[in-house]
Design an enzyme around this catalytic site. Sequence first.
Site, PDB file in Angstrom:
ATOM      1  N   LYS A  34       0.816  -1.205   0.000  1.00  0.00           N
ATOM      2  CA  LYS A  34       0.000   0.000   0.000  1.00  0.00           C
ATOM      3  C   LYS A  34       0.855   1.264   0.000  1.00  0.00           C
ATOM      4  O   LYS A  34       0.637   2.186  -0.782  1.00  0.00           O
ATOM      5  CB  LYS A  34      -0.940  -0.026   1.208  1.00  0.00           C
ATOM      6  CG  LYS A  34      -1.926   1.128   1.259  1.00  0.00           C
ATOM      7  CD  LYS A  34      -2.889   0.927   2.416  1.00  0.00           C
ATOM      8  CE  LYS A  34      -3.897   2.049   2.497  1.00  0.00           C
ATOM      9  NZ  LYS A  34      -4.855   1.847   3.613  1.00  0.00           N
TER      10      LYS A  34
ATOM     11  N   GLU B  45       9.427  -6.139   4.315  1.00  0.00           N
ATOM     12  CA  GLU B  45       9.550  -7.486   3.763  1.00  0.00           C
ATOM     13  C   GLU B  45       9.318  -7.492   2.253  1.00  0.00           C
ATOM     14  O   GLU B  45      10.081  -8.103   1.490  1.00  0.00           O
ATOM     15  CB  GLU B  45       8.546  -8.427   4.437  1.00  0.00           C
ATOM     16  CG  GLU B  45       8.749  -8.595   5.933  1.00  0.00           C
ATOM     17  CD  GLU B  45       7.952  -7.608   6.767  1.00  0.00           C
ATOM     18  OE1 GLU B  45       7.736  -7.875   7.955  1.00  0.00           O
ATOM     19  OE2 GLU B  45       7.551  -6.548   6.219  1.00  0.00           O
TER      20      GLU B  45
ATOM     21  N   GLY C  83      -5.616  -3.275   4.643  1.00  0.00           N
ATOM     22  CA  GLY C  83      -4.934  -4.469   4.158  1.00  0.00           C
ATOM     23  C   GLY C  83      -5.746  -5.743   4.282  1.00  0.00           C
ATOM     24  O   GLY C  83      -5.875  -6.516   3.330  1.00  0.00           O
ATOM     25  N   ARG C  84      -6.318  -5.986   5.467  1.00  0.00           N
ATOM     26  CA  ARG C  84      -7.030  -7.250   5.670  1.00  0.00           C
ATOM     27  C   ARG C  84      -8.404  -7.257   5.027  1.00  0.00           C
ATOM     28  O   ARG C  84      -9.093  -8.268   5.076  1.00  0.00           O
ATOM     29  CB  ARG C  84      -7.121  -7.571   7.157  1.00  0.00           C
ATOM     30  CG  ARG C  84      -7.703  -6.477   8.029  1.00  0.00           C
ATOM     31  CD  ARG C  84      -7.470  -6.796   9.502  1.00  0.00           C
ATOM     32  NE  ARG C  84      -7.806  -5.696  10.389  1.00  0.00           N
ATOM     33  CZ  ARG C  84      -7.009  -4.674  10.669  1.00  0.00           C
ATOM     34  NH1 ARG C  84      -5.820  -4.591  10.087  1.00  0.00           N
ATOM     35  NH2 ARG C  84      -7.366  -3.736  11.509  1.00  0.00           N
TER      36      ARG C  84
ATOM     37  N   GLU D 146      -6.254  -9.133  14.126  1.00  0.00           N
ATOM     38  CA  GLU D 146      -5.683  -7.808  13.893  1.00  0.00           C
ATOM     39  C   GLU D 146      -6.741  -6.733  14.090  1.00  0.00           C
ATOM     40  O   GLU D 146      -6.428  -5.608  14.481  1.00  0.00           O
ATOM     41  CB  GLU D 146      -5.084  -7.730  12.491  1.00  0.00           C
ATOM     42  CG  GLU D 146      -4.065  -6.597  12.335  1.00  0.00           C
ATOM     43  CD  GLU D 146      -3.223  -6.730  11.086  1.00  0.00           C
ATOM     44  OE1 GLU D 146      -2.009  -6.966  11.212  1.00  0.00           O
ATOM     45  OE2 GLU D 146      -3.774  -6.595   9.976  1.00  0.00           O
TER      46      GLU D 146
ATOM     47  N   HIS E 296      -7.235 -35.738  13.492  1.00  0.00           N
ATOM     48  CA  HIS E 296      -6.129 -36.590  13.903  1.00  0.00           C
ATOM     49  C   HIS E 296      -4.999 -35.785  14.535  1.00  0.00           C
ATOM     50  O   HIS E 296      -3.888 -36.303  14.696  1.00  0.00           O
ATOM     51  CB  HIS E 296      -5.611 -37.384  12.699  1.00  0.00           C
ATOM     52  CG  HIS E 296      -6.611 -38.356  12.162  1.00  0.00           C
ATOM     53  ND1 HIS E 296      -6.642 -39.679  12.537  1.00  0.00           N
ATOM     54  CD2 HIS E 296      -7.636 -38.194  11.291  1.00  0.00           C
ATOM     55  CE1 HIS E 296      -7.633 -40.300  11.920  1.00  0.00           C
ATOM     56  NE2 HIS E 296      -8.257 -39.412  11.153  1.00  0.00           N
TER      57      HIS E 296
ATOM     58  N   LYS F 253       7.122  -2.558  13.527  1.00  0.00           N
ATOM     59  CA  LYS F 253       7.812  -2.208  12.284  1.00  0.00           C
ATOM     60  C   LYS F 253       8.837  -1.101  12.524  1.00  0.00           C
ATOM     61  O   LYS F 253       9.966  -1.136  12.007  1.00  0.00           O
ATOM     62  CB  LYS F 253       6.801  -1.755  11.238  1.00  0.00           C
ATOM     63  CG  LYS F 253       5.874  -2.849  10.733  1.00  0.00           C
ATOM     64  CD  LYS F 253       4.888  -2.269   9.723  1.00  0.00           C
ATOM     65  CE  LYS F 253       3.913  -3.317   9.226  1.00  0.00           C
ATOM     66  NZ  LYS F 253       2.934  -2.733   8.266  1.00  0.00           N
TER      67      LYS F 253
END
Length: 492
Positions: free
Chosen positions: A184, A190, A237-238, A323, A354, A458
């Site tokens: 954005k 990263e 973002g999410r 978040e 399992h 960050k």
Amino acid sequence: MAGTAIAHLFSADPQRFENYSLEFEGLMLDYSKNLVNAETMQLLITLAQERDVTSQAERMFRGDKINTGEKRAALHTARRGDTPVTVDGNDVLPAIRASREQMRIFSTEVRLGEIAGHGKQKITDVVNLGIGGSHLGPALAIAALAPYADGSRMHFVSNIDPAALARVLTSLNPTTTLFIVASKTFTTLETLANAESARAWAGGATHFVAVTESAARAAAWGISTERVFPLWDWVGGRHSLWSTIGLPVVLAIGIRHFEEILAGARAVDEHFRTAPLARNLPVILALLGIWYNNFLGAVTQAILPYDESLALLPAYLQQLDMESSGKHTTRDGKPVDYDTGMVIWGATGTDGQHAFFQLLHQGTRLIPADFIAACESHYKPQRHHDMLIANFLAQTTALMWGDGTTFPGNRPSNSIFIRKLTPRAFGMLLALYEHKVFVQNAIWDINPFDQPGVELGKKLAMNILPALDNKPLPAGFDDSTRSLIEFYKSNR
């Protein structure tokens, strides 16, 4: 409800399934296997009314700046909508439509092998470089809708760990690979680090496009303006899959199927806006979450998709919910004196059976669970799918009933069915959970659209990074961090 058994609620009400289930356009929610009765639900609905959930939702839909932390609107719904919405005096719908047309044109170029810089050579592989919402949404969508894919092979790199990028690039050809840098701000540590390494591998930035709100930064990095797909500050973002962050999805399954995803989400938006609270699927899911979190002391919730195509759904909802809900102050900065948010986790059935289901059945903690499945599979043989759904149904039954001797049951669950995992159904499912999280945050009076704790981490990382190159560490860091830096430098 203390001491009440869910099984006894069924015995007392022969119509319990009918009374505690909802369906909207093939999306079915059965919440009858929950520790609630009619009075419980009425009290929870009254709570939603007292918290003015409906009005808060309308403020979001019309473009009010409900993201109080960042003083922004939160208009992911506008990205999939078809009606004008005004932000700062401007209707955003024309820009949204223009960006979608830009994606359509570009995806056509890629499919025809006519993308600038590649001559007439066909793009065989696309690598999305993003993290968080710029990664999870597209990765989930492409995995979920693989039967609809007819474009280039899609790859995703999010982690800054060099192994992540290396494992993808090792099998690719630079001349037939396209990179999408999804950030954005175009400053994400990263993403930019991975992009720089990918640019060196590719021999330049000709093979790159950007999804960002900072066209200037992308241009300075080397991406031509016509290859920048716009974002806006009111796209979180999410909640960004519906925006140009969905470019990888368009490249994989085509613009028509992408628009079907948007249409499914838009249908749930309208249901959320117009359905009475007692018949509103996102509201009911949210109120059940409030019930278990704030009244029965549950601290985690399991997301259990009985569909291998939805393997990434628990991670996607983990970000969406945790978040958004991970806040300890109200929107006006006052400390809360109640729990906000649960730990969201899960895995696909039957693998989870399992692995961790034993804790769901006999553990000492109450863990409500959402079981999610499709009535019809894209894959054969049918017998496999029948066996899968038999396990889905058996587990919710076993959680409720127990075995009558060694464990008592009375463990709550929701059952969510879609008819088939189509693009439209996929959009509906994601919008269902988006609005569930919104309602919970409205009741808790917290802002679901910012993440100041993440932003602090960050900033600290950028202060630490120079110290790894033997520059002074700024004052204020603790002895543990300083010592760990020295240990790392002496052992790398």
